[in-house]
Design a protein around this motif. Sequence first.
Motif, PDB file in Angstrom:
ATOM      1  N   GLN A 458       0.827  -1.202   0.000  1.00  0.00           N
ATOM      2  CA  GLN A 458       0.000   0.000   0.000  1.00  0.00           C
ATOM      3  C   GLN A 458       0.866   1.260   0.000  1.00  0.00           C
ATOM      4  OE1 GLN A 458      -3.027   0.230  -0.571  1.00  0.00           O
ATOM      5  NE2 GLN A 458      -3.613   2.299   0.054  1.00  0.00           N
ATOM      6  N   ARG A 589      -5.863   3.835  -3.814  1.00  0.00           N
ATOM      7  CA  ARG A 589      -7.099   3.687  -3.034  1.00  0.00           C
ATOM      8  C   ARG A 589      -6.830   2.842  -1.798  1.00  0.00           C
ATOM      9  NH1 ARG A 589     -12.234   2.382  -6.274  1.00  0.00           N
ATOM     10  NH2 ARG A 589     -13.052   3.473  -4.464  1.00  0.00           N
ATOM     11  N   TRP A 591      -9.459   1.027  -0.122  1.00  0.00           N
ATOM     12  CA  TRP A 591     -10.435  -0.024   0.160  1.00  0.00           C
ATOM     13  C   TRP A 591      -9.849  -1.420  -0.013  1.00  0.00           C
ATOM     14  CZ3 TRP A 591     -12.163  -3.830  -3.128  1.00  0.00           C
ATOM     15  CH2 TRP A 591     -11.856  -3.690  -4.476  1.00  0.00           C
ATOM     16  N   MET A 592      -8.997  -1.567  -1.015  1.00  0.00           N
ATOM     17  CA  MET A 592      -8.434  -2.907  -1.227  1.00  0.00           C
ATOM     18  C   MET A 592      -7.493  -3.296  -0.086  1.00  0.00           C
ATOM     19  SD  MET A 592      -7.626  -4.017  -5.087  1.00  0.00           S
ATOM     20  CE  MET A 592      -6.845  -2.512  -5.580  1.00  0.00           C
ATOM     21  N   PHE A 593      -6.790  -2.294   0.420  1.00  0.00           N
ATOM     22  CA  PHE A 593      -5.916  -2.568   1.560  1.00  0.00           C
ATOM     23  C   PHE A 593      -6.747  -3.013   2.769  1.00  0.00           C
ATOM     24  CE2 PHE A 593      -3.939  -0.886   5.469  1.00  0.00           C
ATOM     25  CZ  PHE A 593      -2.810  -1.677   5.489  1.00  0.00           C
ATOM     26  N   THR A 596      -8.027  -6.464   2.253  1.00  0.00           N
ATOM     27  CA  THR A 596      -6.928  -7.412   2.443  1.00  0.00           C
ATOM     28  C   THR A 596      -6.638  -7.624   3.920  1.00  0.00           C
ATOM     29  OG1 THR A 596      -5.954  -6.713   0.342  1.00  0.00           O
ATOM     30  CG2 THR A 596      -4.505  -7.849   1.887  1.00  0.00           C
TER      31      THR A 596
ATOM     32  N   VAL B  12      -4.236 -13.961  -1.027  1.00  0.00           N
ATOM     33  CA  VAL B  12      -4.819 -12.652  -0.698  1.00  0.00           C
ATOM     34  C   VAL B  12      -3.857 -11.527  -1.072  1.00  0.00           C
ATOM     35  CG1 VAL B  12      -5.489 -11.170   1.233  1.00  0.00           C
ATOM     36  CG2 VAL B  12      -6.370 -13.493   1.091  1.00  0.00           C
ATOM     37  N   LEU B  13      -2.585 -11.728  -0.718  1.00  0.00           N
ATOM     38  CA  LEU B  13      -1.599 -10.678  -1.007  1.00  0.00           C
ATOM     39  C   LEU B  13      -1.364 -10.534  -2.511  1.00  0.00           C
ATOM     40  CD1 LEU B  13       0.997 -11.230   1.854  1.00  0.00           C
ATOM     41  CD2 LEU B  13      -0.576  -9.321   1.579  1.00  0.00           C
ATOM     42  N   PHE B  16      -4.245  -8.683  -3.856  1.00  0.00           N
ATOM     43  CA  PHE B  16      -4.135  -7.274  -3.458  1.00  0.00           C
ATOM     44  C   PHE B  16      -3.104  -6.547  -4.330  1.00  0.00           C
ATOM     45  CE2 PHE B  16      -1.979  -4.277  -0.350  1.00  0.00           C
ATOM     46  CZ  PHE B  16      -2.877  -3.243  -0.575  1.00  0.00           C
ATOM     47  N   THR B  20      -4.093  -3.711  -6.922  1.00  0.00           N
ATOM     48  CA  THR B  20      -3.537  -2.373  -6.720  1.00  0.00           C
ATOM     49  C   THR B  20      -2.798  -1.909  -7.967  1.00  0.00           C
ATOM     50  OG1 THR B  20      -3.299  -2.817  -4.379  1.00  0.00           O
ATOM     51  CG2 THR B  20      -2.004  -1.008  -5.257  1.00  0.00           C
ATOM     52  N   ALA B  24      -7.787  -2.112  -9.851  1.00  0.00           N
ATOM     53  CA  ALA B  24      -9.054  -2.832  -9.815  1.00  0.00           C
ATOM     54  C   ALA B  24     -10.039  -2.139  -8.881  1.00  0.00           C
ATOM     55  CB  ALA B  24      -8.820  -4.269  -9.347  1.00  0.00           C
TER      56      ALA B  24
END
Lengths: 638, 56
Positions: A458, A589, A591-593, A596, B12-13, B16, B20, B24
């Motif tokens: 991130q 963004r 939200w994905m972080f 996760t 998951v990573l 992500f 990122t 997405a």
Amino acid sequence: MVKVNCPSCGASVAFQSSVSILAVCEHCNSTLVRHDINVEDVGKMATLQIDGSPLQPGVLGEYKGVGFSVVGRIQLRYDRGIWNEWHLMFSDGRSGWLGEAGGTYAVSFLRKIDSPIPSFETLEGGMNLQLRDQKFQVQNVESARCIAGQGELPFRVAGGYEAPVADLLGDQGSFATLDYSEDEPLVFIGEYVEFDDLHLSNLREFESWSNNSSPKVRAFQCVQCGGAVTQRGLLQTTSVVCPSCGAVIDVSDENLKVLSTFEAKTKVKPAIPLGTRGTFPDGEFELIGFLQRFVTVEGVDYHWREYLLFNPYKGFRWLSEYNGHWNYIKSTWHRPSMLGDGDTRYKGRTFRHFQSATAKVDYVIGEFYWRVQQGESCLVSDFIDPPRMLSVENTEGDISYSVGEYMEPEAIADAFKLTTPLPTRIGVGATQPSPLNKAASRVGELALAFLAIALAIQLATLAFSQNKLVYQKELAYMPADAERSRVTEVFELNGRASNVMVRTRANVTNAWIYLSMALINDDTGTAYDFGREIGYYFGTDSDGAWSEGSQTDAVYLPHVPAGHYYLRVEPEGTVPATYMVQIYRDVPRWWMFLVTVGAIVVFPAVVLWMKRSFEFRRWSESDHPMGKFMSTGGEDDE
Amino acid sequence: MIRAFVVFGALVLSAFAWGTYTGAGYVQYEEIRDVPKSIRNNPGVYRSVYSRVPHK
């Protein structure tokens, strides 16, 4: 070393230690007292009682790095049996004592105490005393009787004399003995030691233990019913229970006196047969006794079984079994310290109070190192630090401590090489280690690592994203316009395929505007078609001022390739408005972080829940059940 | 369990990181191909999928 000839038989008698003033002739049992240059025969020494001590004169050992040899002993009879005080001659010239009985070993030295010692009559169990900056608690006060002496001793001893003594227990396994057999009380201070730590050699050999032969038993007839009774404890046990009639026979009494009789309604069969030998981390032990005890809680009896194990050198151990859960238990002389919240601290670890109850014996077979009686009871307090358990047993003021460790049933079966199944494990044992402990710890570590990676991704995204305003334009909308649709100039989106944020702002108040938009690639003719509504309302009512909606909006189009683009906007609304359109490229963004992080945390959360569920079940039978925050689930964890 | 968590965490990573990188996200839109170039000169001929969405 000084050698003299026995005045009675002429045999050579050695005084190995310079502090020894008395020696017993090995040949004629004469008691020789050494004066300056002569020895005096003061009569025959009483005969030693045959016991099961593994020590004997000539044994060599080591204590705190200093070698010693055993040169003599005093054999004493206490209420609970025979206790030997072995006289030690250390290589550095010191004289000391090794107390020994039933596998318990304690090294002590005569100490001079300047402070006054309480009289024997004023001593009572639980009394606190301070001797040489050390704090002690009186454990036991009684009059022992000297049976006989052997070898050489530092003072005159004769069989039959009374020795009023008090045993004191200090911290960290230290102890003191106050001996009131002389005008001035003698104070011996020392500590309890483990057999293996003494590195003893030249020990007495026991036939069935020294050459891997089969267990040896002493057989005799029950004086009450005539049934066959066997004794396996090599004279270290005190009572044997007749398997036929339940008579408790005092085997320390030459007439095999019957102490009491167990009248069990039903016979309990031990899961491990008496006489079986098992191998444990601290040695080989033979199963010699079995008893069942119970506590009554809210009118319900809870039974558990205890197996007494014996090794002539290392003494006694216990195996306890409840609901198929086993603990390997050993007495300890390290007095735990009680904490204010009811828990206790032992050898640097905190043990949480599990339960306290009065335990009663309701069935016994085999033999024991005390005079076991039907219905005998004691207050048992258990403290746990899984897989360990600390138990405190209080029998009429006589307090004893023991530590146990959980053993898997498979380990028990392996230790005894059992072929028959052991009781099925039910529920969670008090000291059963949680199978999730290691996993939970590892999952926690991994989760932290994953979170760190996610955060790094991130932060990298925040640092390296373009987040660039590539185009903006203010447009006007009139409901009466014949052609409402507008197109912007062509702008360029650079870099990899990433997102595009279309932010719109309209000056609508208490009105709305709907923007039907298409981001069109001028090079390829691909359009990203979407619609957004902006509405903003406000006013006042009986609750005060209110507002709803917003004059701004933002939408993120994912994965838009680089190229030349323009935006087509077709507004719709009931009022005229001006609206601003801004195009941003590659916007980071959160939200994905956050998703996760949530996904990563779910796994440890589930493991934590399972771990807590396990603990819930563990504590459900304790005095401190956990709150009913969840279902206990199934009972059988096999 | 540990292995499962390692696999799960890696997936998951990866998702992500990929999400990122590509920007997405979830938004309701339609991708329409081969839009004629004439729209720039006559935007009114384009018929947006979302132009008829019911609203206030």
